[in-house]
Design an enzyme around this catalytic site. Structure first.
Site, short mmCIF file in Angstrom:
data_model
loop_
_atom_site.label_atom_id
_atom_site.label_comp_id
_atom_site.label_asym_id
_atom_site.label_seq_id
_atom_site.Cartn_x
_atom_site.Cartn_y
_atom_site.Cartn_z
N GLY B 177 0.89 -1.39 0.11
CA GLY B 177 -0.09 0.02 -0.03
C GLY B 177 0.73 1.27 0.13
O GLY B 177 0.50 2.27 0.20
N ASP B 287 10.07 6.04 -7.33
CA ASP B 287 9.08 4.84 -7.08
C ASP B 287 9.92 3.51 -7.38
O ASP B 287 9.61 2.65 -7.87
CB ASP B 287 7.88 4.86 -8.05
CG ASP B 287 6.92 4.06 -7.35
OD1 ASP B 287 7.15 3.12 -6.41
OD2 ASP B 287 6.15 3.37 -8.19
#
Lengths: 271, 532
Positions: B177, B287
């Site tokens: 998440g 990321d």
């Protein structure tokens, strides 16, 4: 009907039967007071045709429906209020709030047994389940204890309505869709005999779980003879074997079996 | 009488085979008992029936269509001829010879979707986690539910996707998440009943060491742990990687190194206590989660035997660390095109090239957001001494946004797109970091397939066009291919039943199992009597 229930043990009843749809936002639905009031009304005028637990009689089984059209809370409301013209189902002409109480009661009756306050002494029922007289736990498990040949009952109350559980116990061979539940006896070419439930099979292979709960993955090339039984391997004599009280308590116990009881959701300390 | 017979059978059944810690420790055999095959994470099998000389005879043995599957990322387990496969909130036990279903468990009450990477097995139990963070234990023979316990709160942004790792009596679970704000952790739960034994957070709380590396947002800082880790039995150490800091593409609200995101953690199995950490990408703004396998190996390094951990990282570099101390030993380029750092200095820190952060108008940086490699299973083959890594030569556009980041609104502080590029399977000698060979693929750079390699000398993998491949482990020569016609996003395994070797992989929607071609035997159907 029980075909789905066997594999998809966590499926809620709505999905299992596929024909009960509830999108109703009416406040009576799920309200214990409304349900209790509805239960009284139901007991007064409906069991004669639909049975005390909705399992049917002169009128249809309301829990395991055989009708194809989906049953919505609004449709229940309309059937009760206006009757079903051209059939034995009479109009009640009850006021709106009382009709909704009945709908709330039926909604609960059709829903998982765990959501209803099923009468009986669950602690005594537990003893019946695990005891020798009934022998349920030779074939069924709850939370990892018990036998493995029959379906797991850990979530039976969380997934099945009371009327369905009751019928499974009293009339295991009635209305039985065998796939995945077939009682089978296999004689292998080696002479070995395996008895149990065929979890799956086709012309080429056979997946069995035997009376001891062990898996046998067989090639049909090794099979000499396969006998599929015409009845469930579950004993069919519990109506005789168990007393009324034992049966009531057993159902109370089963109704409380839920995989994820409410209020166990963890609030992680994610500071 | 019947009941007596039942009891006797039941007792003998209990005495029958069970998966033990020792079994898992031994690594793959006929069975495949943990996600990466073995605790060191090698995805290497001693099976040798399929070889470079006969792999051309491979054919599909069966296909199992997984209900409702869209993009399977799961790597199955096999024990005693039964395959255990997962999809989101579901487990399927499949006859590993025929592909026929034995049982299935579907938890339709579980909230949320997401992917699931696989199951774990111990004793007679199969374990998996649901998207809403329940650890569920099922009986391996019947699929009966033994327990289902929640270990994290969805309301805090945490979901679960990784295959649990079972070590001794503990089930180690992670957290997912991190792209929408959450606080990562690794937790050890009791295999007996799901009780929590320890929990180690990957992002420090206020005041804790490391918290000074966050100017803000630490409480939602990510560091998710969505891939299983590896385990060193000798030192009782878990190696686990952590994901990106949040908000992914916005660095300004969280100035500092953002420990312990994009890192490798070494934790004590019994207590979860920190042994060391190594951060690959300090203050990541692309990321680049560190989720790729920490592979444990004893090898010669600069003239001395070292206990190392290998890590091919999404940021474009290939690392070797001392796995006892965490000391940085070497960092070299994994792919050819890396534009954000000119190299790795002798402390292990990237030497940054300025101006490579995401910008409002978009900044073109290599590697792309998908990374030079990712979570797909690499394999290390001790027979060839080579590490097989799927790599992606791809660059991408990174955008920042001036919007205020709001946790759990899936706002990642910007965005990224990628374009073109090429996937290559690379065989790397970990001693030198040199490439022994590479296998370039055609395709759109969309695949996420891993590898498995064998003592038979074959590497199995998928390509970027949905083909299953067998390559010669020594030379990279193509031996065989099979068109599965779907984007592949899962890693293969190999197993054996009745002396026959199989290679299995999930496509987007189904599981395929392959083996050596055998002519069909004429089958006279047995006598079947139906009582009904």
């Amino acid at each position: 009907m029980r075909f789905g229930a066997f594999f998809l043990i966590a499926l809620p009843i709505a999905a299992q039967h596929g024909r009960y749809v509830s999108e109703s936002q009416h406040p009576a639905i799920g309200d214990p007071k409304a349900i209790a009031a509805g239960a009284k009304l139901y007991a007064l005028s409906c069991p004669g045709c639909h049975g005390p637990d909705g399992s049917g009689g002169r009128g249809p089984n309301l829990v395991k429906r055989s009708l194809w059209h989906p049953l919505r809370d609004e449709a229940i409301f309309s059937a009760i209020r206006n009757g079903v013209p051209g059939t034995d189902m009479p109009p009640t002409k009850l006021p709106e709030d009382q009709t909704w109480n009945l709908v709330a009661f039926l909604h609960a009756l059709i829903g998982p047994a765990s959501e209803n306050n099923v009468p009986g002494d669950a602690a005594s029922g537990e003893q019946v389940f695990w005891g020798n007289k009934a022998g349920c736990s030779n074939c069924h498990s709850i939370r990892g204890k018990g036998g493995r040949m029959g379906p797991d009952l850990t979530n039976i109350g969380g997934s099945s309505p009371l009327a369905v559980i009751k019928e499974s116990v009293l009339e295991p061979s009635k209305d039985l869709m065998f796939l995945g539940n077939e009682g089978a006896t296999v004689t292998l070419k080696s002479g070995k005999i395996v008895k149990g439930v065929a979890r799956n099979r086709d012309n080429y292979s056979l997946q069995m779980i035997d009376e001891g709960g062990e898996l046998h993955l067989l090639s049909m090339a090794d099979v000499n003879e396969l006998k599929i039984l015409d009845h469930s391997l579950m004993p069919g004599d519990y109506r005789q074997r168990l007393s009324q009280d034992e049966l009531r308590d057993l159902l109370a116990y089963l109704s409380r079996q839920v995989a994820r009881p409410k209020g166990t959701i963890r609030k992680a300390n994610n500071s | 009488m019947t009941r007596f017979a039942l009891t006797v059978l039941f007792v003998s059944a209990c005495a029958s085979a069970q998966v033990s810690f020792e079994d898992i420790s031994k690594g793959p055999s006929e069975d495949w008992l943990t996600y990466a095959g073995s605790y060191p994470g090698w995805r290497y099998s001693p099976l040798r029936q399929i070889t470079p000389s006969n792999a051309k005879l491979m054919s599909a043995k069966w296909v199992y269509r997984v209900p409702d599957a869209r993009g399977l990322r799961m790597s199955p387990l096999v024990y005693k001829g039964v395959m255990y496969a997962t999809n989101t909130n579901a487990v399927y036990a499949i006859d590993a010879r025929s592909g026929r279903l034995v049982w299935q468990y579907r938890d339709v009450r579980a909230k949320g979707g997401g992917v699931n990477r696989g199951a774990a097995i111990l004793g007679d139990r199969v374990y998996f986690t649901s998207s809403d963070n329940y650890l569920t234990a099922l009986d391996r023979r019947s699929g009966a539910l033994i327990f289902s316990r929640q270990f994290a709160d969805v309301e805090k942004g945490t979901t679960s996707t990784s295959a649990p790792l079972i070590v001794k009596d503990k089930v180690i679970v992670g957290s997912a998440g991190g792209d929408s704000g959450m606080r990562g952790f690794i937790a050890a739960l009791s295999a007996a009943n799901g009780d929590e034994i320890w929990r180690t957070w990957t992002v420090p709380a206020k005041g804790e060491p490391g918290s000074e590396t966050w100017s803000g947002f630490a409480e939602w800082g990510g560091g998710a742990t969505w891939l299983s880790g590896t385990f060193d039995r000798e030192t009782n150490t878990l190696y686990w990687t952590t994901g990106n800091p949040w908000p992914d593409f916005a660095g300004a609200p969280r100035l500092g190194d953002n420990l312990y995101t994009c890192s490798l953690l070494a934790l004590d199995l019994d207590t979860g206590k920190w042994k060391w950490h190594f951060q690959f990408t300090p203050h990541d703004t692309h990321d680049w989660d560190a989720q790729s396998w920490p592979i444990l190996l004893d090898m010669e390094f600069r003239g001395r035997m070292r206990k190392v951990v290998l890590h091919a990282n999404r940021n474009g570099f290939f690392y070797v660390l001392d796995r006892i101390t965490g000391e940085f030993l070497r960092g070299t380029q994994l792919i050819d095109k890396v534009t954000w750092a000119s190299g790795i200095d002798d402390k292990g820190r990237p030497v940054l090239i300025p101006g490579k952060d995401p910008t409002p108008e978009g900044n073109w940086v290599c590697p792309s957001v998908k990374g030079a490699t990712n979570w797909m299973g690499q394999s290390y083959n001790p027979m060839t001494g080579l590490l097989y890594v799927l790599t992606l030569e791809q660059c991408g556009m990174y955008n920042s946004s001036s919007q205020e980041p709001v946790p759990m609104k899936n706002f990642a502080g910007g965005g990224a797109t990628e374009e073109g590029g090429q996937v290559l399977l690379r065989a790397i000698d970990p001693k030198t970091a040199k490439r022994a060979w590479e296998y370039p693929m055609t395709g759109a750079g969309r695949m996420w397939t891993g590898t498995v390699s064998t003592a038979g000398g074959v590497v199995f993998t998928g390509d970027d066009d949905g083909q299953m491949l067998a390559l010669d482990a020594k030379t990279g020569k193509l031996l065989w291919h099979f068109n599965m016609s779907e984007t592949l996003t899962a890693s293969p395994i190999t197993y054996a039943v009745d002396g026959k070797q199989y290679v299995a992989i999930a496509s987007a929607t189904a599981i395929f199992s392959f083996g050596l071609f055998e002519p069909a035997e004429p089958l006279t159907p047995p006598k079947v009597t139906l009582g009904k």
